[in-house]
Design an enzyme around this catalytic site. Sequence first.
Site, PDB file in Angstrom:
ATOM      1  N   ALA A  13       6.342  -0.111  13.586  1.00  0.00           N
ATOM      2  CA  ALA A  13       6.529   1.232  14.144  1.00  0.00           C
ATOM      3  C   ALA A  13       6.599   2.344  13.082  1.00  0.00           C
ATOM      4  O   ALA A  13       5.836   3.314  13.152  1.00  0.00           O
ATOM      5  CB  ALA A  13       7.776   1.226  15.036  1.00  0.00           C
ATOM      6  N   ARG A  55      -2.129   3.022  20.255  1.00  0.00           N
ATOM      7  CA  ARG A  55      -1.083   2.055  20.653  1.00  0.00           C
ATOM      8  C   ARG A  55       0.021   2.816  21.402  1.00  0.00           C
ATOM      9  O   ARG A  55       0.511   3.824  20.901  1.00  0.00           O
ATOM     10  CB  ARG A  55      -0.482   1.327  19.427  1.00  0.00           C
ATOM     11  CG  ARG A  55      -1.469   0.428  18.716  1.00  0.00           C
ATOM     12  CD  ARG A  55      -0.774  -0.517  17.752  1.00  0.00           C
ATOM     13  NE  ARG A  55      -0.241  -1.695  18.428  1.00  0.00           N
ATOM     14  CZ  ARG A  55       0.560  -2.580  17.841  1.00  0.00           C
ATOM     15  NH1 ARG A  55       0.948  -2.403  16.586  1.00  0.00           N
ATOM     16  NH2 ARG A  55       0.989  -3.643  18.496  1.00  0.00           N
ATOM     17  N   ASP A 108      10.583  -0.987  18.433  1.00  0.00           N
ATOM     18  CA  ASP A 108       9.447  -0.065  18.554  1.00  0.00           C
ATOM     19  C   ASP A 108       9.789   1.179  19.358  1.00  0.00           C
ATOM     20  O   ASP A 108       9.165   2.223  19.203  1.00  0.00           O
ATOM     21  CB  ASP A 108       8.242  -0.773  19.175  1.00  0.00           C
ATOM     22  CG  ASP A 108       7.609  -1.695  18.155  1.00  0.00           C
ATOM     23  OD1 ASP A 108       8.120  -2.810  17.975  1.00  0.00           O
ATOM     24  OD2 ASP A 108       6.641  -1.266  17.498  1.00  0.00           O
ATOM     25  N   ASN A 119      10.550  -4.460  21.478  1.00  0.00           N
ATOM     26  CA  ASN A 119      10.155  -5.003  20.170  1.00  0.00           C
ATOM     27  C   ASN A 119       9.142  -6.107  20.446  1.00  0.00           C
ATOM     28  O   ASN A 119       8.816  -6.406  21.605  1.00  0.00           O
ATOM     29  CB  ASN A 119      11.380  -5.526  19.407  1.00  0.00           C
ATOM     30  CG  ASN A 119      11.051  -5.835  17.951  1.00  0.00           C
ATOM     31  OD1 ASN A 119      10.471  -5.009  17.261  1.00  0.00           O
ATOM     32  ND2 ASN A 119      11.393  -7.013  17.479  1.00  0.00           N
TER      33      ASN A 119
HETATM   34  O1  MRU Z   1       2.567  -5.331  16.999  1.00  0.00           O
HETATM   35  P1  MRU Z   1       3.321  -5.019  15.749  1.00  0.00           P
HETATM   36  O2  MRU Z   1       3.118  -6.018  14.680  1.00  0.00           O
HETATM   37  O3  MRU Z   1       3.106  -3.596  15.281  1.00  0.00           O
HETATM   38  O4  MRU Z   1       4.850  -5.119  16.204  1.00  0.00           O
HETATM   39  C1  MRU Z   1       5.836  -4.737  15.291  1.00  0.00           C
HETATM   40  C2  MRU Z   1       7.211  -4.991  15.726  1.00  0.00           C
HETATM   41  O5  MRU Z   1       7.474  -5.396  16.840  1.00  0.00           O
HETATM   42  C3  MRU Z   1       8.288  -4.624  14.732  1.00  0.00           C
HETATM   43  O6  MRU Z   1       9.408  -5.417  14.908  1.00  0.00           O
HETATM   44  C4  MRU Z   1       8.672  -3.155  14.922  1.00  0.00           C
HETATM   45  O7  MRU Z   1       7.561  -2.332  14.904  1.00  0.00           O
HETATM   46  C5  MRU Z   1       9.648  -2.698  13.914  1.00  0.00           C
HETATM   47  S1  MRU Z   1       8.961  -2.514  12.308  1.00  0.00           S
HETATM   48  C6  MRU Z   1      10.215  -1.892  11.381  1.00  0.00           C
END
Ligand code: MRU
Length: 357
Positions: free
Chosen positions: A57, A98, A246, A256
Amino acid sequence: MTVTLEDRNACSVHLSEDEKSVVIIDQRLLPNNQVYCELKTPEEIYQAIKTLAVRGAPAIGICAGYGIYVLALRSEKTDYDSFYEELKQQTDYIVSSRPTAVNLSWAAKRMMKVVEDNRELPVSEIKKLLYKESVAIHDEDIEMCTRISEYGLSLLKPGDGVLTHCNAGPLATSKYGTAIGPMMLGKERGIDFKVFSDETRPLLQGARLTSYELQKAGVDVTLICDNMASIVMKNGWVQACFVGCDRIAANGDFANKIGTSGVAILAKHYGIPFYTLGPTSTIDMNCPDGDHIKIELRDPEEIRSMWYAEPMALKEVKCYNPAFDVTDHELLTAIITDKGIIYPPFDVNLKKLFEEQ
Ligand code: MRU
């Protein structure tokens, strides 16, 4: 804390030296290949976010900030209205890559606000302000991750076992990361922990990224398949679960990576404290609860055939591939933010946090 150009350039997302492109490490190729890419066009930025070349995120928020600056810098429009229209269209396109992580739209809104609040200035001056804003978004994230790591570390005892899911380390953020930040910071101070990293099906962020980052930092890490979380908890090897987020809703429900809510349910069963760690930029006070968080659905091939030499399911088999799930706030011990540790009742205490700001 003073953030230097060197600090910024050490991050997985940063601005190129000539400021004409966003440099990212291509996270799709890790851990086997360290390849850097330069993003210059709306399509390149959109694709990098959509395909998870840049992910996590905070990292996609930083990428959007720099991306919008780069597009503004490259714009040939000189009058305000056409400059604004072009940049707004490109920004909306990038944000559509996204839907779940709030940091993407949060950073884009911050950048566009600079344009909207300064319409009386020449376009060349607005571009300079956009540079400052994009760097501020990045610098704030470096500072926030450092503070989150300190707060998280204060909850652990030396030698504790910590289970994490997906990747919320330096690659997904800046500096130490969020969920694995406390153990990274602990390592720097000579405090050791034992981390269990869920591999995180279907895109393997835990295997490819978290275990890679921790191993390289010299932290004791053990990689497990997602369905092994219960046994390591039952064995008494886990004293806390630390995960990223997220989007945190106003009542403390949070989205998340898919599988997070299952970890929270297991942690409750075994009486293990379960924390999410995230910067205040991940808290969306306009979102009342988890039911209002849009969950991204991804390509079935990520389940069916990705990573395998041959497909592991028939082409006609239906697949359901949500990229995130929502963890109910009742399963959450606390939210660890850059502004402190927030305990229940989350609706009251999150509101207070934003009122104090
Ligand atoms: O699909 P992704 O890999 O972007 O998902 C990321 C996550 O779920 C992380 O845990 C979240 O973005 C936190 S990153 C500090």
